[in-house]
Write a protein that holds these residues in place. Structure first.
Motif, PDB file in Angstrom:
ATOM      1  N   ASN A 121       7.930  53.748  53.469  1.00  0.00           N
ATOM      2  CA  ASN A 121       7.087  53.753  52.277  1.00  0.00           C
ATOM      3  C   ASN A 121       7.718  54.439  51.060  1.00  0.00           C
ATOM      4  OD1 ASN A 121       6.961  56.370  53.111  1.00  0.00           O
ATOM      5  ND2 ASN A 121       4.782  56.371  53.573  1.00  0.00           N
ATOM      6  N   SER A 122       9.013  54.727  51.097  1.00  0.00           N
ATOM      7  CA  SER A 122       9.721  55.307  49.947  1.00  0.00           C
ATOM      8  C   SER A 122      11.217  55.234  50.225  1.00  0.00           C
ATOM      9  CB  SER A 122       9.306  56.768  49.735  1.00  0.00           C
ATOM     10  OG  SER A 122       9.827  57.574  50.781  1.00  0.00           O
ATOM     11  N   TRP A 123      12.021  55.514  49.207  1.00  0.00           N
ATOM     12  CA  TRP A 123      13.473  55.551  49.435  1.00  0.00           C
ATOM     13  C   TRP A 123      13.851  56.715  50.351  1.00  0.00           C
ATOM     14  CZ3 TRP A 123      15.208  51.139  49.095  1.00  0.00           C
ATOM     15  CH2 TRP A 123      15.078  50.301  47.998  1.00  0.00           C
ATOM     16  N   ALA A 124      13.048  57.746  50.398  1.00  0.00           N
ATOM     17  CA  ALA A 124      13.322  58.880  51.290  1.00  0.00           C
ATOM     18  C   ALA A 124      12.884  58.596  52.723  1.00  0.00           C
ATOM     19  CB  ALA A 124      12.612  60.133  50.776  1.00  0.00           C
ATOM     20  N   ASN A 125      12.113  57.544  52.916  1.00  0.00           N
ATOM     21  CA  ASN A 125      11.621  57.156  54.239  1.00  0.00           C
ATOM     22  C   ASN A 125      11.678  55.637  54.351  1.00  0.00           C
ATOM     23  OD1 ASN A 125      10.364  57.266  56.769  1.00  0.00           O
ATOM     24  ND2 ASN A 125       8.341  57.086  55.857  1.00  0.00           N
ATOM     25  N   ALA A 126      12.859  55.077  54.106  1.00  0.00           N
ATOM     26  CA  ALA A 126      13.031  53.626  54.055  1.00  0.00           C
ATOM     27  C   ALA A 126      13.385  53.067  55.426  1.00  0.00           C
ATOM     28  CB  ALA A 126      14.132  53.280  53.052  1.00  0.00           C
ATOM     29  N   THR A 127      13.379  51.760  55.489  1.00  0.00           N
ATOM     30  CA  THR A 127      13.908  51.047  56.641  1.00  0.00           C
ATOM     31  C   THR A 127      15.255  50.518  56.197  1.00  0.00           C
ATOM     32  OG1 THR A 127      11.663  50.407  57.250  1.00  0.00           O
ATOM     33  CG2 THR A 127      13.462  49.172  58.263  1.00  0.00           C
ATOM     34  N   GLY A 128      16.296  50.692  57.001  1.00  0.00           N
ATOM     35  CA  GLY A 128      17.590  50.277  56.509  1.00  0.00           C
ATOM     36  C   GLY A 128      18.624  49.982  57.564  1.00  0.00           C
ATOM     37  N   VAL A 129      19.676  49.356  57.082  1.00  0.00           N
ATOM     38  CA  VAL A 129      20.873  49.069  57.864  1.00  0.00           C
ATOM     39  C   VAL A 129      22.021  49.694  57.090  1.00  0.00           C
ATOM     40  CG1 VAL A 129      22.299  47.269  58.886  1.00  0.00           C
ATOM     41  CG2 VAL A 129      19.858  46.872  58.573  1.00  0.00           C
ATOM     42  N   PRO A 130      22.420  50.916  57.446  1.00  0.00           N
ATOM     43  CA  PRO A 130      23.383  51.650  56.624  1.00  0.00           C
ATOM     44  C   PRO A 130      24.851  51.302  56.848  1.00  0.00           C
ATOM     45  CG  PRO A 130      22.637  53.018  58.405  1.00  0.00           C
ATOM     46  CD  PRO A 130      21.862  51.729  58.502  1.00  0.00           C
ATOM     47  N   GLY A 131      25.137  50.181  57.446  1.00  0.00           N
ATOM     48  CA  GLY A 131      26.524  49.771  57.588  1.00  0.00           C
ATOM     49  C   GLY A 131      27.028  49.765  59.011  1.00  0.00           C
ATOM     50  N   ASN A 132      26.299  50.382  59.926  1.00  0.00           N
ATOM     51  CA  ASN A 132      26.751  50.396  61.315  1.00  0.00           C
ATOM     52  C   ASN A 132      26.108  49.293  62.136  1.00  0.00           C
ATOM     53  OD1 ASN A 132      24.144  51.279  61.625  1.00  0.00           O
ATOM     54  ND2 ASN A 132      24.666  53.276  62.476  1.00  0.00           N
ATOM     55  N   GLY A 133      25.268  48.483  61.502  1.00  0.00           N
ATOM     56  CA  GLY A 133      24.673  47.347  62.185  1.00  0.00           C
ATOM     57  C   GLY A 133      23.347  47.622  62.854  1.00  0.00           C
ATOM     58  N   GLU A 134      22.966  48.860  62.951  1.00  0.00           N
ATOM     59  CA  GLU A 134      21.698  49.199  63.586  1.00  0.00           C
ATOM     60  C   GLU A 134      20.640  49.444  62.540  1.00  0.00           C
ATOM     61  OE1 GLU A 134      21.048  49.298  66.990  1.00  0.00           O
ATOM     62  OE2 GLU A 134      23.028  48.401  67.087  1.00  0.00           O
ATOM     63  N   ILE A 135      19.442  48.945  62.765  1.00  0.00           N
ATOM     64  CA  ILE A 135      18.337  49.209  61.858  1.00  0.00           C
ATOM     65  C   ILE A 135      17.814  50.609  62.129  1.00  0.00           C
ATOM     66  CG2 ILE A 135      15.986  48.564  61.222  1.00  0.00           C
ATOM     67  CD1 ILE A 135      16.768  45.691  61.781  1.00  0.00           C
ATOM     68  N   ILE A 136      17.645  51.374  61.061  1.00  0.00           N
ATOM     69  CA  ILE A 136      17.156  52.743  61.185  1.00  0.00           C
ATOM     70  C   ILE A 136      15.815  52.847  60.480  1.00  0.00           C
ATOM     71  CG2 ILE A 136      17.576  55.145  60.549  1.00  0.00           C
ATOM     72  CD1 ILE A 136      20.556  54.590  60.833  1.00  0.00           C
ATOM     73  N   LEU A 137      14.830  53.367  61.178  1.00  0.00           N
ATOM     74  CA  LEU A 137      13.523  53.625  60.605  1.00  0.00           C
ATOM     75  C   LEU A 137      13.528  55.045  60.066  1.00  0.00           C
ATOM     76  CD1 LEU A 137      11.405  52.138  63.528  1.00  0.00           C
ATOM     77  CD2 LEU A 137      12.277  50.958  61.505  1.00  0.00           C
ATOM     78  N   GLY A 138      12.972  55.273  58.884  1.00  0.00           N
ATOM     79  CA  GLY A 138      12.950  56.608  58.292  1.00  0.00           C
ATOM     80  C   GLY A 138      14.273  57.007  57.663  1.00  0.00           C
ATOM     81  N   LEU A 139      15.050  56.046  57.205  1.00  0.00           N
ATOM     82  CA  LEU A 139      16.350  56.308  56.582  1.00  0.00           C
ATOM     83  C   LEU A 139      16.152  56.885  55.181  1.00  0.00           C
ATOM     84  CD1 LEU A 139      19.458  55.883  56.858  1.00  0.00           C
ATOM     85  CD2 LEU A 139      19.104  53.671  55.750  1.00  0.00           C
ATOM     86  N   ASN A 140      16.830  57.982  54.874  1.00  0.00           N
ATOM     87  CA  ASN A 140      16.734  58.600  53.556  1.00  0.00           C
ATOM     88  C   ASN A 140      17.881  58.102  52.681  1.00  0.00           C
ATOM     89  OD1 ASN A 140      16.611  60.175  51.266  1.00  0.00           O
ATOM     90  ND2 ASN A 140      16.208  62.072  52.366  1.00  0.00           N
ATOM     91  N   VAL A 141      17.561  57.209  51.751  1.00  0.00           N
ATOM     92  CA  VAL A 141      18.557  56.683  50.813  1.00  0.00           C
ATOM     93  C   VAL A 141      18.168  57.023  49.372  1.00  0.00           C
ATOM     94  CG1 VAL A 141      19.420  54.831  52.308  1.00  0.00           C
ATOM     95  CG2 VAL A 141      17.420  54.425  50.844  1.00  0.00           C
ATOM     96  N   ALA A 142      17.391  58.091  49.201  1.00  0.00           N
ATOM     97  CA  ALA A 142      16.919  58.479  47.865  1.00  0.00           C
ATOM     98  C   ALA A 142      18.070  58.760  46.914  1.00  0.00           C
ATOM     99  CB  ALA A 142      15.984  59.681  47.972  1.00  0.00           C
ATOM    100  N   SER A 143      19.109  59.430  47.371  1.00  0.00           N
ATOM    101  CA  SER A 143      20.232  59.741  46.477  1.00  0.00           C
ATOM    102  C   SER A 143      20.998  58.472  46.106  1.00  0.00           C
ATOM    103  CB  SER A 143      21.165  60.777  47.101  1.00  0.00           C
ATOM    104  OG  SER A 143      21.714  60.287  48.298  1.00  0.00           O
ATOM    105  N   THR A 144      21.116  57.539  47.016  1.00  0.00           N
ATOM    106  CA  THR A 144      21.764  56.260  46.721  1.00  0.00           C
ATOM    107  C   THR A 144      20.938  55.474  45.708  1.00  0.00           C
ATOM    108  OG1 THR A 144      22.702  56.207  48.947  1.00  0.00           O
ATOM    109  CG2 THR A 144      22.675  54.131  47.735  1.00  0.00           C
ATOM    110  N   ALA A 145      19.608  55.491  45.872  1.00  0.00           N
ATOM    111  CA  ALA A 145      18.728  54.762  44.962  1.00  0.00           C
ATOM    112  C   ALA A 145      18.801  55.319  43.544  1.00  0.00           C
ATOM    113  CB  ALA A 145      17.288  54.807  45.474  1.00  0.00           C
ATOM    114  N   LYS A 146      18.975  56.628  43.408  1.00  0.00           N
ATOM    115  CA  LYS A 146      19.073  57.232  42.068  1.00  0.00           C
ATOM    116  C   LYS A 146      20.267  56.686  41.300  1.00  0.00           C
ATOM    117  CE  LYS A 146      16.824  61.634  42.968  1.00  0.00           C
ATOM    118  NZ  LYS A 146      16.983  63.077  43.108  1.00  0.00           N
ATOM    119  N   ALA A 147      21.345  56.367  42.008  1.00  0.00           N
ATOM    120  CA  ALA A 147      22.562  55.892  41.358  1.00  0.00           C
ATOM    121  C   ALA A 147      22.644  54.368  41.269  1.00  0.00           C
ATOM    122  CB  ALA A 147      23.782  56.424  42.120  1.00  0.00           C
ATOM    123  N   ALA A 148      21.751  53.664  41.966  1.00  0.00           N
ATOM    124  CA  ALA A 148      21.805  52.196  41.989  1.00  0.00           C
ATOM    125  C   ALA A 148      21.295  51.608  40.683  1.00  0.00           C
ATOM    126  CB  ALA A 148      20.976  51.667  43.155  1.00  0.00           C
TER     127      ALA A 148
END
Length: 135
Positions: A88-115
């Motif tokens: 429900n937020s970039w700090a608690n996102a659902t994501g695939v960070p490059g290793n191929g596994e889906i991660i629930l609760g992924l914190n990508v807030a700092s990445t989103a600030k620069a995107a």
């Protein structure tokens, strides 16, 4: 969770009620020069059920998404019957960070600030609304 985006199989997100599906594509390696991390969202005013497919580009290694709507959201991979809750937020996102596994609760807030924020609509992000009848 199984690798996504293999053989063209992508996550399908199901949402309930109005809201915004946010999606970000980003590089997880500094070795990819000139690649701009991008994000955007697709709004829906639908009071019922909406379905979205999250697209991808092989130029990006990482993807993340979240739902900020009135109701719940879940996702599944392709035609799988297994579903999971969407963040429900970039700090608690659902994501695939490059290793191929889906991660629930992924914190990508700092990445989103620069995107680069491309705003709303399917032409602004790699996500598309699909018909309600998925059969």
């Amino acid at each position: 969770m199984a690798m996504t985006y293999v053989g063209g199989v992508a996550p399908i997100v199901t949402t309930y009620g109005p809201g915004n599906l946010h999606h970000m594509a980003y590089s997880v390696s500094a070795s990819v020069s000139g690649l701009i991390d991008v994000m955007g969202f697709i709004p829906t005013s639908n009071e019922g059920v909406s379905h979205f497919v999250l697209g991808f580009s092989y130029a990006y290694a990482g993807y993340a998404f979240y739902w900020d709507g009135a109701g719940d959201a879940s996702f599944r991979i392709g035609n799988s019957t297994q579903t999971n809750v969407v963040g429900n937020s970039w700090a608690n996102a659902t994501g695939v960070p490059g290793n191929g596994e889906i991660i629930l609760g992924l914190n990508v807030a700092s990445t989103a600030k620069a995107a680069q924020d491309r705003g709303d609509g399917p032409s602004k992000t790699i996500a598309y609304r699909i018909p309600d009848d998925l059969n």
